[in-house]
Scaffold this motif. Structure first.
Motif, short mmCIF file in Angstrom:
data_model
loop_
_atom_site.label_atom_id
_atom_site.label_comp_id
_atom_site.label_asym_id
_atom_site.label_seq_id
_atom_site.Cartn_x
_atom_site.Cartn_y
_atom_site.Cartn_z
N GLN A 1 0.92 -1.42 0.09
CA GLN A 1 -0.07 -0.03 0.14
C GLN A 1 0.87 1.12 0.12
OE1 GLN A 1 -3.49 0.16 2.52
NE2 GLN A 1 -2.69 2.06 3.19
N LEU A 2 0.85 2.41 -0.84
CA LEU A 2 1.49 3.43 -1.02
C LEU A 2 0.59 4.51 -0.50
CD1 LEU A 2 3.10 2.58 -4.66
CD2 LEU A 2 4.06 2.03 -2.38
N ASN A 3 1.34 5.15 0.73
CA ASN A 3 0.50 6.42 0.92
C ASN A 3 1.39 7.67 0.81
OD1 ASN A 3 -1.28 4.58 2.49
ND2 ASN A 3 0.40 4.31 3.89
N GLY A 4 2.45 7.62 0.16
CA GLY A 4 3.08 8.89 -0.21
C GLY A 4 3.87 9.32 0.93
N GLN A 5 5.01 10.01 0.90
CA GLN A 5 6.07 10.53 2.03
C GLN A 5 4.87 11.18 2.93
OE1 GLN A 5 9.12 13.13 0.83
NE2 GLN A 5 10.42 12.11 2.25
N GLU A 6 5.44 10.99 4.24
CA GLU A 6 4.93 11.80 5.18
C GLU A 6 5.86 11.75 6.53
OE1 GLU A 6 2.69 7.46 6.80
OE2 GLU A 6 1.58 8.78 5.35
N LEU A 7 5.28 12.74 7.10
CA LEU A 7 6.21 13.35 8.43
C LEU A 7 5.97 12.12 9.29
CD1 LEU A 7 5.11 16.93 9.17
CD2 LEU A 7 7.11 16.20 7.80
N ALA A 8 7.04 11.76 9.90
CA ALA A 8 6.92 10.47 10.87
C ALA A 8 7.02 10.77 12.34
CB ALA A 8 8.21 9.65 10.49
N ALA A 9 6.78 12.29 12.48
CA ALA A 9 6.93 12.34 14.22
C ALA A 9 6.13 13.85 14.11
CB ALA A 9 8.18 12.90 14.38
N PRO A 10 5.58 14.18 15.32
CA PRO A 10 5.11 15.77 15.40
C PRO A 10 6.09 16.65 14.93
CG PRO A 10 4.64 14.38 17.45
CD PRO A 10 5.75 13.70 16.62
N ALA A 11 5.63 17.79 14.50
CA ALA A 11 6.44 18.88 14.16
C ALA A 11 6.38 20.00 15.26
CB ALA A 11 5.92 19.54 12.71
N PRO B 1 11.86 14.10 10.16
CA PRO B 1 11.73 12.82 10.12
C PRO B 1 10.54 12.45 9.12
CG PRO B 1 11.79 13.63 12.36
CD PRO B 1 11.62 14.80 11.45
N SER B 2 10.96 11.64 8.17
CA SER B 2 9.80 11.34 7.26
C SER B 2 9.73 9.75 7.05
CB SER B 2 9.84 11.96 5.96
OG SER B 2 10.98 11.72 5.12
N GLY B 3 8.72 9.37 6.60
CA GLY B 3 8.56 7.83 6.22
C GLY B 3 8.11 7.66 4.84
N ASN B 4 8.33 6.58 4.25
CA ASN B 4 8.07 6.42 2.86
C ASN B 4 6.64 5.94 2.57
OD1 ASN B 4 7.95 3.55 3.53
ND2 ASN B 4 10.18 3.46 3.12
N GLY B 5 5.82 5.95 3.85
CA GLY B 5 4.38 5.74 3.67
C GLY B 5 4.08 4.29 3.13
N LEU B 6 5.03 3.26 3.17
CA LEU B 6 4.81 2.14 2.57
C LEU B 6 4.23 1.17 3.45
CD1 LEU B 6 6.78 0.42 -0.15
CD2 LEU B 6 6.39 -1.12 2.02
N GLY B 7 3.13 0.50 3.16
CA GLY B 7 2.33 -0.50 3.99
C GLY B 7 2.71 -1.89 3.29
N TYR B 8 3.50 -2.85 4.19
CA TYR B 8 3.90 -4.12 3.52
C TYR B 8 2.69 -5.02 3.46
CZ TYR B 8 6.63 -7.98 2.40
OH TYR B 8 7.01 -9.02 1.72
N GLY B 9 2.59 -6.03 2.48
CA GLY B 9 1.91 -7.24 2.65
C GLY B 9 0.57 -7.15 2.05
N ALA B 10 0.15 -6.11 1.13
CA ALA B 10 -1.40 -5.64 0.94
C ALA B 10 -1.86 -6.82 0.10
CB ALA B 10 -1.17 -4.62 -0.17
N LEU B 11 -1.05 -7.63 -0.85
CA LEU B 11 -1.52 -8.63 -1.31
C LEU B 11 -0.52 -9.65 -1.97
CD1 LEU B 11 -4.26 -8.37 -4.43
CD2 LEU B 11 -2.12 -9.86 -4.73
N CYS B 12 -0.68 -11.05 -1.76
CA CYS B 12 0.20 -12.05 -1.97
C CYS B 12 -0.44 -13.00 -2.67
CB CYS B 12 0.90 -12.67 -0.83
SG CYS B 12 1.68 -11.61 0.34
#
Ligand SMILES: [Ca+2]
Ligand SMILES: [Ca+2]
Length: 536
Positions: free
Chosen positions: A182-192, A348-359
């Motif tokens: 699942q791709l959520n787009g780059q997002e902040l990974a902590a409060p600002a 801090p940012s995350g890549n917004g990727l959710g693993y394991g959406a479809l196998c």
């Protein structure tokens, strides 16, 4: 019931017309089949809609129904196969999903049991499968590698993985891809850090861009009565317990809270023993001494902050996920995101990727079709169908491209119900891209404002945190080390900032204590995992 049929029909028509828009934007491979007349969208006045470039999607709808057995997460009343998303997709593709669902409590056990009994399904969709499990079942030949299938049948996903440089995030140690993301787009990974722009305006000051300017602003907030009530009742900055740490990006540190490291060009830097962390402590010790920060900043709760925000205009700066949670919806726009000083890329940012959406397993007779089916969800229109449902049924769109959820229809009486019952998006990653409309068309003014603030802060995003994989031995050794080391780190931080310990008199001793506790060994383990990650 009639209403539901009508809504579904409308949904199908809309889904067809958006598909045309979706496929047109893609430069699809030349090895695709001839377009089928059946898939022609309803006449829309756009004569390019049936151009031969429509690629892999043109196999749909299939002349004969293709049946898939699948396993998925589903709370009671929120079964995936009953969602509007899946119903529209079945109409569109003629692929029928027979889904066994499991609740959160039984998900992991049932999933494991299905694999280990040999009675596994064709597809695991939104099933919460982890990278470790996927690798395990992939190595056993149960899950099939998706690398070539993505390459040939998933132009939308392929383009997003290229664009966002995410291939190594979904590739297992053996080089195979066993799960769609699942791709959520780059997002902040902590409060600002949010700062009171109205107060700055009242004082004729600019947004601070250096530590010195920030200190001047905090002093003015406390001494120069920016709220204009004649009393010195302002907090320069208000931190709840632990929130001082969220100001690290201002000082040039994007710390990953799972490893206490920052990552830069192949080097992991262990923050608690770094020079820049020393500077951070020195700054906040000064701020504390001058009483520019709440003196209970290591014990205050979010409730304390909310109580102050609700009853007074006394908050100058707040490290938080969003100011409206604390000051309400009337004044939230006064708080703007504070950029890291000196233009450094340290949010801090995350890549917004959710693993394991479809196998897909080796029991599936036509994995190509499953991939073609799923690829639709990686373009904007498909992502809207998966995340929001259908315009006119689950949400309404105005002329400016802004939307509102439909909560007086058949899919539920509030936004949460509508989203859970009608859409694929929810708990556990599903095969989906980010839908731009979801954020950009939001008509809730507070959420839209916050989205814009966070988007601006993302201009200063650091390299996304890497996904580190430790060996079992490393994990065991690490678990022992990190508890002791981080509890000392937090204890020392509080003691120095609140003035119980003098920073310069104790810093060397702190470093040697950290070393004795195994900080350098911890760092060595994490640097090794980071290097492995980079080498893919
Ligand atoms: Ca005042
Ligand atoms: Ca507002």
């Amino acid at each position: 019931m009639k209403k539901r049929v009508w809504a579904l029909l409308l949904a199908v028509v809309l889904a067809f017309s958006v598909l045309a828009g979706c496929a047109k934007q893609e430069n699809t491979p030349a090895d695709t089949k001839e377009p089928s007349n059946q898939t022609d969208p309803t006449p829309s006045g756009d004569d390019k809609a049936d151009a031969p470039a429509e690629a892999s999607q043109d196999v749909f709808p299939l002349a004969e129904t293709y049946n898939v057995s699948a396993f998925a997460f589903g709370n009671t009343g929120e079964e995936l196969d009953k969602t509007l998303t899946m119903q529209v997709m079945e109409e569109r593709t003629n692929i029928h999903w027979d889904i066994s669902t499991a609740s959160q409590a039984e998900l992991s056990e049932k999933r494991g049991l299905s694999f280990n009994s040999g009675e596994y399904y064709d597809v695991y969709i939104k099933s919460g499968i982890s990278a470790t499990e996927a690798f395990q079942y992939g190595s056993q030949g149960i899950l099939i590698p998706l690398n070539d299938l993505i390459d040939q049948y998933m132009p939308n996903l392929k383009a997003l993985l290229d664009e966002q440089d995410l291939w190594n995030q979904i590739t297992s140690a053996d080089g195979n891809i066993y799960a769609l993301p699942q791709l959520n787009g780059q997002e902040l990974a902590a409060p600002a850090v949010y700062i009171n722009q109205k107060w700055l305006d009242n004082l004729g000051m600019k947004l601070p861009t250096t530590q010195d300017e920030f200190l001047d602003v905090l002093r003015a907030f406390v001494k120069d009565d920016p709220n204009g009530d004649g009393a010195n009742d302002e907090y320069g900055i208000y931190c709840t317990s632990g929130a001082v740490e969220y100001t690290l990006p201002l000082f040039g540190v994007a710390m990953d809270y799972s490893t206490y490291s920052m990552y830069d060009n192949g080097n992991a830097v262990f923050v608690p023993t770094s020079d820049v962390y020393h500077d951070f402590l020195a700054f906040w010790a000064q701020v504390y001494t001058e009483k520019l920060i709440n003196q209970d900043c290591f014990t205050a709760s979010w409730d304390d902050l909310n109580a102050i925000g609700a009853t007074s205009d006394t908050l100058g700066t707040i490290p938080t996920y969003g100011a409206y949670q604390h000051v309400g919806t009337e004044r939230d726009e006064e708080y703007v995101g504070l950029n890291p000083f000196n233009g450094k890329h340290t949010m801090p940012s995350g890549n917004g990727l959710g693993y394991g959406a479809l196998c897909i397993t080796d029991k599936c007779t036509n994995p190509e079709l499953i991939c073609q089916w799923a690829d639709y969800f990686y373009c904007e229109e498909g992502a809207i169908l998966g995340r929001m449902g259908v315009a006119g049924v689950t949400f309404s769109l105005d002329d400016n491209g802004m939307y509102e959820w439909i909560t007086d229809g058949e899919w539920g009486g509030d936004i949460t119900s509508v989203r859970n019952k009608a859409c694929m998006f929810g708990w556990y990653p599903a095969p989906l891209a980010k839908a731009k409309l979801f954020d950009e068309g939001n008509t809730n003014p507070e959420e839209l404002f916050l989205y814009e603030q966070r988007k601006a802060l993302l201009e200063y995003a650091a390299e996304p945190y890497p996904t580190l994989n430790w060996t079992e031995d490393e994990l065991a050794e690490r678990a022992d080390l990190i508890t002791t080391i981080t509890s000392y780190y937090y204890e020392y931080m509080a003691q120095v900032i609140t003035g119980q310990l003098d920073l310069d008199a104790t810093w060397d001793e702190y470093l040697s204590n950290m070393d004795a506790m195994g900080a350098s060994r911890l760092h060595e383990i994490d640097q090794a995992a980071y290097t492995r990650y980079l080498e893919g």
